[in-house]
Scaffold this motif. Structure first.
Motif, PDB file in Angstrom:
ATOM      1  N   UNK A 269       0.672  -1.251  -0.109  1.00  0.00           N
ATOM      2  CA  UNK A 269      -0.031   0.176  -0.141  1.00  0.00           C
ATOM      3  C   UNK A 269       0.654   1.196  -0.119  1.00  0.00           C
ATOM      4  N   UNK A 270       2.028   0.996   0.064  1.00  0.00           N
ATOM      5  CA  UNK A 270       2.852   2.454  -0.452  1.00  0.00           C
ATOM      6  C   UNK A 270       2.873   2.504  -1.405  1.00  0.00           C
ATOM      7  N   UNK A 271       2.722   4.194  -1.610  1.00  0.00           N
ATOM      8  CA  UNK A 271       2.558   4.734  -2.799  1.00  0.00           C
ATOM      9  C   UNK A 271       3.354   6.048  -3.037  1.00  0.00           C
ATOM     10  N   UNK A 272       3.304   6.909  -4.463  1.00  0.00           N
ATOM     11  CA  UNK A 272       4.306   7.774  -4.251  1.00  0.00           C
ATOM     12  C   UNK A 272       3.008   8.851  -3.812  1.00  0.00           C
ATOM     13  N   UNK A 273       4.726   9.803  -3.049  1.00  0.00           N
ATOM     14  CA  UNK A 273       4.238  10.824  -2.315  1.00  0.00           C
ATOM     15  C   UNK A 273       2.673  12.180  -2.485  1.00  0.00           C
ATOM     16  N   UNK A 274       2.348  11.819  -3.864  1.00  0.00           N
ATOM     17  CA  UNK A 274       0.865  12.741  -4.621  1.00  0.00           C
ATOM     18  C   UNK A 274      -0.434  11.495  -4.657  1.00  0.00           C
ATOM     19  N   UNK A 275       0.259  10.005  -3.717  1.00  0.00           N
ATOM     20  CA  UNK A 275      -0.784   9.215  -3.842  1.00  0.00           C
ATOM     21  C   UNK A 275      -0.971   8.023  -5.411  1.00  0.00           C
ATOM     22  N   UNK A 276      -0.172   8.238  -6.064  1.00  0.00           N
ATOM     23  CA  UNK A 276       0.678   7.542  -7.428  1.00  0.00           C
ATOM     24  C   UNK A 276       0.706   6.385  -7.117  1.00  0.00           C
ATOM     25  N   UNK A 277       0.824   5.626  -8.087  1.00  0.00           N
ATOM     26  CA  UNK A 277       1.040   3.811  -7.823  1.00  0.00           C
ATOM     27  C   UNK A 277       2.352   3.955  -7.960  1.00  0.00           C
ATOM     28  N   UNK A 278       3.132   2.916  -7.186  1.00  0.00           N
ATOM     29  CA  UNK A 278       4.506   3.527  -7.065  1.00  0.00           C
ATOM     30  C   UNK A 278       4.848   1.908  -8.253  1.00  0.00           C
ATOM     31  N   UNK A 279       5.850   2.495  -8.836  1.00  0.00           N
ATOM     32  CA  UNK A 279       6.546   1.531 -10.195  1.00  0.00           C
ATOM     33  C   UNK A 279       6.121   0.066  -9.441  1.00  0.00           C
ATOM     34  N   UNK A 280       6.113  -1.375 -10.239  1.00  0.00           N
ATOM     35  CA  UNK A 280       6.541  -2.280  -9.666  1.00  0.00           C
ATOM     36  C   UNK A 280       6.982  -3.480  -9.763  1.00  0.00           C
ATOM     37  N   UNK A 281       7.877  -2.887  -9.303  1.00  0.00           N
ATOM     38  CA  UNK A 281       9.230  -3.874 -10.109  1.00  0.00           C
ATOM     39  C   UNK A 281      10.034  -4.294  -8.879  1.00  0.00           C
ATOM     40  N   UNK A 282      11.372  -5.089  -9.664  1.00  0.00           N
ATOM     41  CA  UNK A 282      12.124  -5.388  -8.475  1.00  0.00           C
ATOM     42  C   UNK A 282      13.925  -4.124  -8.176  1.00  0.00           C
ATOM     43  N   UNK A 283      13.621  -3.338  -8.704  1.00  0.00           N
ATOM     44  CA  UNK A 283      14.239  -2.611  -8.141  1.00  0.00           C
ATOM     45  C   UNK A 283      14.731  -2.866  -6.113  1.00  0.00           C
ATOM     46  N   UNK A 284      15.575  -2.687  -6.005  1.00  0.00           N
ATOM     47  CA  UNK A 284      15.391  -2.883  -4.251  1.00  0.00           C
ATOM     48  C   UNK A 284      15.270  -1.804  -3.620  1.00  0.00           C
ATOM     49  N   UNK A 285      14.599  -1.344  -2.473  1.00  0.00           N
ATOM     50  CA  UNK A 285      14.486  -0.139  -1.650  1.00  0.00           C
ATOM     51  C   UNK A 285      14.222  -0.530   0.048  1.00  0.00           C
ATOM     52  N   UNK A 286      13.903   0.465   0.494  1.00  0.00           N
ATOM     53  CA  UNK A 286      14.253   0.552   2.027  1.00  0.00           C
ATOM     54  C   UNK A 286      13.174   1.218   2.040  1.00  0.00           C
ATOM     55  N   UNK A 287      12.874   1.378   2.744  1.00  0.00           N
ATOM     56  CA  UNK A 287      11.676   1.916   3.913  1.00  0.00           C
ATOM     57  C   UNK A 287      12.399   3.129   4.727  1.00  0.00           C
ATOM     58  N   UNK A 288      12.820   4.306   4.771  1.00  0.00           N
ATOM     59  CA  UNK A 288      13.657   5.112   5.759  1.00  0.00           C
ATOM     60  C   UNK A 288      11.784   6.195   6.576  1.00  0.00           C
TER      61      UNK A 288
END
Length: 399
Positions: A269-288
């Motif tokens: 359910x994490x979205x971009x700051x404007x509410x639009x959808x994140x890219x649904x890909x395999x790029x590694x990420x960490x939530x800070x």
């Protein structure tokens, strides 16, 4: 400003030229004059010219610089919250000037990105934060500062190689000893490059026959980009993105050490700051979450590791990454409504309690570093609290 980069200094040891390898086992402490005699012998033995060594040694005083040691012992600026620090550093004036410089040197930035993969906003952020785009270079005597820190037995293995390298910078004709002024920890130039980095990554970008990181902007930008490339910058990829996180997020997964595919965060359910959808890909990420679940939230990608390598303080590195996004055109982040953090004394009390429970928090200094955040998260889990890594008065009272 300027800010010391101890993480980069540690990394630079692995980049040292072979002739400096013996410096890692060199002595420290004792009589300062005897120490300097050993440094001089090492410099001459490594092939630096007698003239360069003589002129360099003449710039070092007869005793350690007490002001340098005082700065080394106090890093209170990083006890500020991320909101306080970023608000002061990534300010409107610095943003305006940074965007103007991106336009002014557009062709230089374009060429540098083609060569290294590092985009202009990422370089310009460090340029602005470190020295206000070259306006504030620092006034510490670099050779004396490095000699002081190499003599001090806290971290001689970091600074003695840079002291020898500073003499090599003189020997190469890049800078005269009297020009070598900068931050208290020995960094030089408009992006505060340490001497070994100066030698390894210094670039004569305008082909004028020298590498001048004090006043030659093309040299500064190209050298900085090559250094960032060496730290692992991945061309064409993002470094940081502000996001919105739902209330039911499993907060224990919000940690720099927890890297997951971006698609996993999108599914949660994490979205971009404007509410639009994140890219649904395999790029590694960490939530800070620099100020807990009530404050701003970012996804940090592999390129953010370069910011941490530059300075391993999350307060600084996240500010630099965020400032880079603003220079690239991102809007201001929503600061949210974070719970109040702890005072320095309260943070020290928390660190002492955590250490007493067996956690490795490092020095009890009132600074919320990575070890303390991890310990806070583990205690929050134990106590059934949302495990966002943000220490509060409630947590302090509950431990």
């Amino acid at each position: 400003m300027p800010f010391p980069r101890r993480a980069a200094a540690a990394l630079a040891l692995t980049l040292a030229v072979p002739s400096l390898a013996s410096a890692q086992t060199a002595g420290c402490g004792g009589d300062f004059g005897n120490f300097l005699a050993g440094v001089q012998q090492e410099a001459l033995g490594s092939g630096i010219s007698e003239d360069a060594v003589r002129r360099s040694m003449a710039r070092i005083g007869s005793a350690p610089d007490a002001k340098v040691l005082s700065r080394d012992r106090s890093q209170g600026v990083f006890s500020q919250t991320w909101g306080e620090f970023s608000g002061r550093m990534a300010n409107a004036s610095r943003l305006k000037q940074g965007k103007a410089n991106l336009q002014k040197y557009a062709s230089t930035f374009t060429r540098i990105e083609a060569e290294t993969g590092v985009p202009g906003p990422a370089i310009a952020a460090f340029w602005g934060l470190e020295t206000d785009y070259g306006a504030v270079l620092g006034d510490f005597n670099t050779l004396s500062a490095l000699a002081t820190l190499a003599h001090d037995c806290r971290r001689p293995e970091l600074f003695r190689p840079h002291l020898i390298a500073a003499m090599r910078v003189v020997d190469a004709g890049y800078l005269a000893p009297e020009q070598m002024k900068g931050a208290w920890a020995g960094e030089l130039g408009q992006t505060q490059i340490l001497p070994e980095e100066y030698l390894k990554f210094g670039t004569d970008a305008d082909n004028n026959g020298t590498v001048d990181l004090l006043s030659d902007t093309p040299d500064v930008l190209a050298t900085t980009a090559k250094f960032m490339q060496s730290l692992g910058w991945r061309a064409g990829e993002p470094w940081l993105e502000a996001v919105t996180v739902p209330e039911n997020f499993p907060w224990e997964r919000a940690a720099l050490v927890n890297k997951e595919p971006r698609s996993e965060f999108a599914a949660l359910g994490v979205t971009k700051a404007d509410g639009s959808a994140l890219e649904s890909d395999a790029l590694p990420a960490a939530l800070v979450l620099p100020m807990g679940r009530g404050g701003p939230a970012f996804l940090a990608f592999p390129n953010f590791d370069v910011y941490l390598a530059w300075n391993n303080s999350l307060v600084y590195s996240l500010t630099a990454g965020y400032f880079s996004t603003r220079l690239a055109g991102a809007p201001p982040v929503d600061m949210g409504s974070p719970q109040p953090g702890l005072s320095v004394d309260e943070m020290k009390a928390l660190q002492s309690k955590l250490a007493g429970r067996g956690y490795e928090v490092g020095k009890v200094d009132g600074i919320l570093g990575g070890n303390t955040r991890n310990a806070v998260r583990q205690e929050q889990i134990r106590l059934g609290m949302p495990a966002d890594g943000w220490p509060t008065a409630d947590l302090l009272a509950a431990i």
